[in-house]
Design an enzyme around this catalytic site. Structure first.
Site, PDB file in Angstrom:
ATOM      1  N   GLU A 160      -9.635  -0.636   5.143  1.00  0.00           N
ATOM      2  CA  GLU A 160     -10.265  -0.184   6.380  1.00  0.00           C
ATOM      3  C   GLU A 160     -11.551  -0.988   6.650  1.00  0.00           C
ATOM      4  O   GLU A 160     -12.050  -1.680   5.756  1.00  0.00           O
ATOM      5  CB  GLU A 160     -10.622   1.307   6.240  1.00  0.00           C
ATOM      6  CG  GLU A 160      -9.417   2.223   6.066  1.00  0.00           C
ATOM      7  CD  GLU A 160      -8.706   2.554   7.385  1.00  0.00           C
ATOM      8  OE1 GLU A 160      -8.583   1.658   8.250  1.00  0.00           O
ATOM      9  OE2 GLU A 160      -8.295   3.707   7.536  1.00  0.00           O
TER      10      GLU A 160
ATOM     11  N   ASN B  49      -7.360  -0.736  14.062  1.00  0.00           N
ATOM     12  CA  ASN B  49      -8.792  -0.983  13.844  1.00  0.00           C
ATOM     13  C   ASN B  49      -9.032  -2.262  13.033  1.00  0.00           C
ATOM     14  O   ASN B  49     -10.124  -2.483  12.524  1.00  0.00           O
ATOM     15  CB  ASN B  49      -9.457   0.216  13.141  1.00  0.00           C
ATOM     16  CG  ASN B  49      -8.869   0.467  11.749  1.00  0.00           C
ATOM     17  OD1 ASN B  49      -7.979  -0.265  11.301  1.00  0.00           O
ATOM     18  ND2 ASN B  49      -9.359   1.479  11.068  1.00  0.00           N
TER      19      ASN B  49
ATOM     20  N   ASP C 217       0.841  -1.198   0.000  1.00  0.00           N
ATOM     21  CA  ASP C 217       0.000   0.000   0.000  1.00  0.00           C
ATOM     22  C   ASP C 217       0.877   1.248   0.000  1.00  0.00           C
ATOM     23  O   ASP C 217       2.079   1.175   0.215  1.00  0.00           O
ATOM     24  CB  ASP C 217      -0.960   0.000   1.213  1.00  0.00           C
ATOM     25  CG  ASP C 217      -0.252  -0.128   2.557  1.00  0.00           C
ATOM     26  OD1 ASP C 217       0.989  -0.103   2.597  1.00  0.00           O
ATOM     27  OD2 ASP C 217      -0.944  -0.246   3.580  1.00  0.00           O
TER      28      ASP C 217
ATOM     29  N   HIS D 264      -7.327  -3.118  10.249  1.00  0.00           N
ATOM     30  CA  HIS D 264      -7.062  -3.035   8.810  1.00  0.00           C
ATOM     31  C   HIS D 264      -5.808  -3.825   8.428  1.00  0.00           C
ATOM     32  O   HIS D 264      -4.905  -4.025   9.240  1.00  0.00           O
ATOM     33  CB  HIS D 264      -7.020  -1.588   8.297  1.00  0.00           C
ATOM     34  CG  HIS D 264      -5.834  -0.767   8.670  1.00  0.00           C
ATOM     35  ND1 HIS D 264      -5.943   0.545   9.067  1.00  0.00           N
ATOM     36  CD2 HIS D 264      -4.508  -1.025   8.681  1.00  0.00           C
ATOM     37  CE1 HIS D 264      -4.741   1.043   9.299  1.00  0.00           C
ATOM     38  NE2 HIS D 264      -3.848   0.108   9.075  1.00  0.00           N
TER      39      HIS D 264
HETATM   40  C1  GLP Z   1      -0.521   1.312   8.434  1.00  0.00           C
HETATM   41  C2  GLP Z   1      -0.288   0.575   7.090  1.00  0.00           C
HETATM   42  C3  GLP Z   1      -0.331  -0.911   7.255  1.00  0.00           C
HETATM   43  C4  GLP Z   1       0.387  -1.288   8.527  1.00  0.00           C
HETATM   44  C5  GLP Z   1      -0.447  -0.820   9.693  1.00  0.00           C
HETATM   45  C6  GLP Z   1       0.173  -1.070  11.048  1.00  0.00           C
HETATM   46  O1  GLP Z   1      -1.565   2.216   8.340  1.00  0.00           O
HETATM   47  N1  GLP Z   1      -1.182   0.928   6.057  1.00  0.00           N
HETATM   48  O2  GLP Z   1       0.226  -1.533   6.101  1.00  0.00           O
HETATM   49  O3  GLP Z   1       0.515  -2.692   8.599  1.00  0.00           O
HETATM   50  O4  GLP Z   1      -0.867   0.523   9.529  1.00  0.00           O
HETATM   51  O5  GLP Z   1       1.225  -0.180  11.310  1.00  0.00           O
HETATM   52  P1  GLP Z   1       2.224  -0.377  12.507  1.00  0.00           P
HETATM   53  O6  GLP Z   1       3.025  -1.597  12.198  1.00  0.00           O
HETATM   54  O7  GLP Z   1       3.066   0.865  12.503  1.00  0.00           O
HETATM   55  O8  GLP Z   1       1.406  -0.544  13.749  1.00  0.00           O
END
Ligand code: GLP
Length: 240
Positions: A140, A133, A64, A135
């Site tokens: 989302e 949340n 992403d 995702h």
């Molecule tokens: C972000 C990204 C995801 C990632 C997630 C968790 O928004 N879009 O690809 O896995 O949130 O992030 P983190 O590992 O910093 O908690």
């Protein structure tokens, strides 16, 4: 069903990289950004520097990115953490489109991303983080099981959670993400989860109902799912 590896914080990177050891040259690896995979990428760099792994032979696919082509971007982030240090050549790196580019619109650019991924034969391993949340990628709550790579609007909570990456400006509201249907086509998926603040959502994702309200719950449908969690993140999982 899933295979669960509960590891201490300091073993996290090594445990995840261990999954990748049998990846052949030319194999295709989908990679997330975020804090969670940082120890995994540090371990990959350590092994590569020691000559114990040659990741430059793999192909890498982005999960992403933010829409609009501005900075900071996940493309730059992944470049610094993985692509440059592991010497992944340009023709072995499939970027998520962040602008229409030469296409009529972003939807057409996303279709092109999907076709390129298909030509590569899909991902052998897709690594994933888990949003607070539920995702995965930027899918989302409300995302459909069969969603494909597309432009999405982020929830206010996700935009806030990512604001630290955008200290000088409003965090972006639009992003492009592989869809849940796209992610589920990977031959194997590794869900990486660290920290007590992810414990409840991890339990909901793996052991709650399969629902668009918790996009990661669709991973229960994955053909081969491995979960690598530190002890804090695994604390709310009921024993199977
Ligand atoms: C972000 C990204 C995801 C990632 C997630 C968790 O928004 N879009 O690809 O896995 O949130 O992030 P983190 O590992 O910093 O908690």
């Amino acid at each position: 069903m899933y295979e669960l590896h509960v590891v201490s914080e300091d073993q996290f990177g090594a445990a995840a990289v261990d999954l990748l050891r049998d990846l052949a040259a030319g194999a295709c690896l989908g990679l997330p950004t975020g804090h969670t995979p940082l120890p995994v990428y540090a371990e990959l760099r350590r092994l590569a520097a020691a000559g114990l792994l040659v990741p430059g032979r793999w192909r890498v696919v982005m999960l992403d990115d933010y829409y609009g082509g501005g900075e900071p971007s996940f493309h730059t982030w992944l470049g610094k953490e993985v692509i440059t240090p592991l010497a992944i050549a340009d023709d072995r790196y499939l970027r998520i489109p962040t602008l229409p580019g030469g296409f009529a619109n972003i939807a057409a650019a996303c279709d092109d991303f999907e076709s390129r991924l298909r030509v590569w034969g899909g991902c052998d391993w897709q690594l994933l983080g888990l949003g607070a949340n539920g995702h995965i990628g930027f899918n989302e709550p409300g995302s459909a099981r069969d969603s494909r790579t597309r432009l999405v609007t982020l929830t206010a909570a996700t935009a806030r959670a990512n604001a630290e990456y955008w200290p000088q400006q409003q965090p972006p509201q639009l992003a492009v993400t592989q869809g849940i249907g796209t992610i589920l086509e990977a031959r194997r998926i590794a869900l990486l989860v660290r920290g007590a603040d992810k414990a409840a959502i991890l339990a909901a994702a793996l052991q709650g109902p399969i629902t668009p309200a918790v996009p990661a719950s669709f991973l229960q449908l994955a053909p081969a799912l491995v979960v690598v969690a530190d002890t804090a993140a695994a604390a709310r999982l009921a024993s199977l």
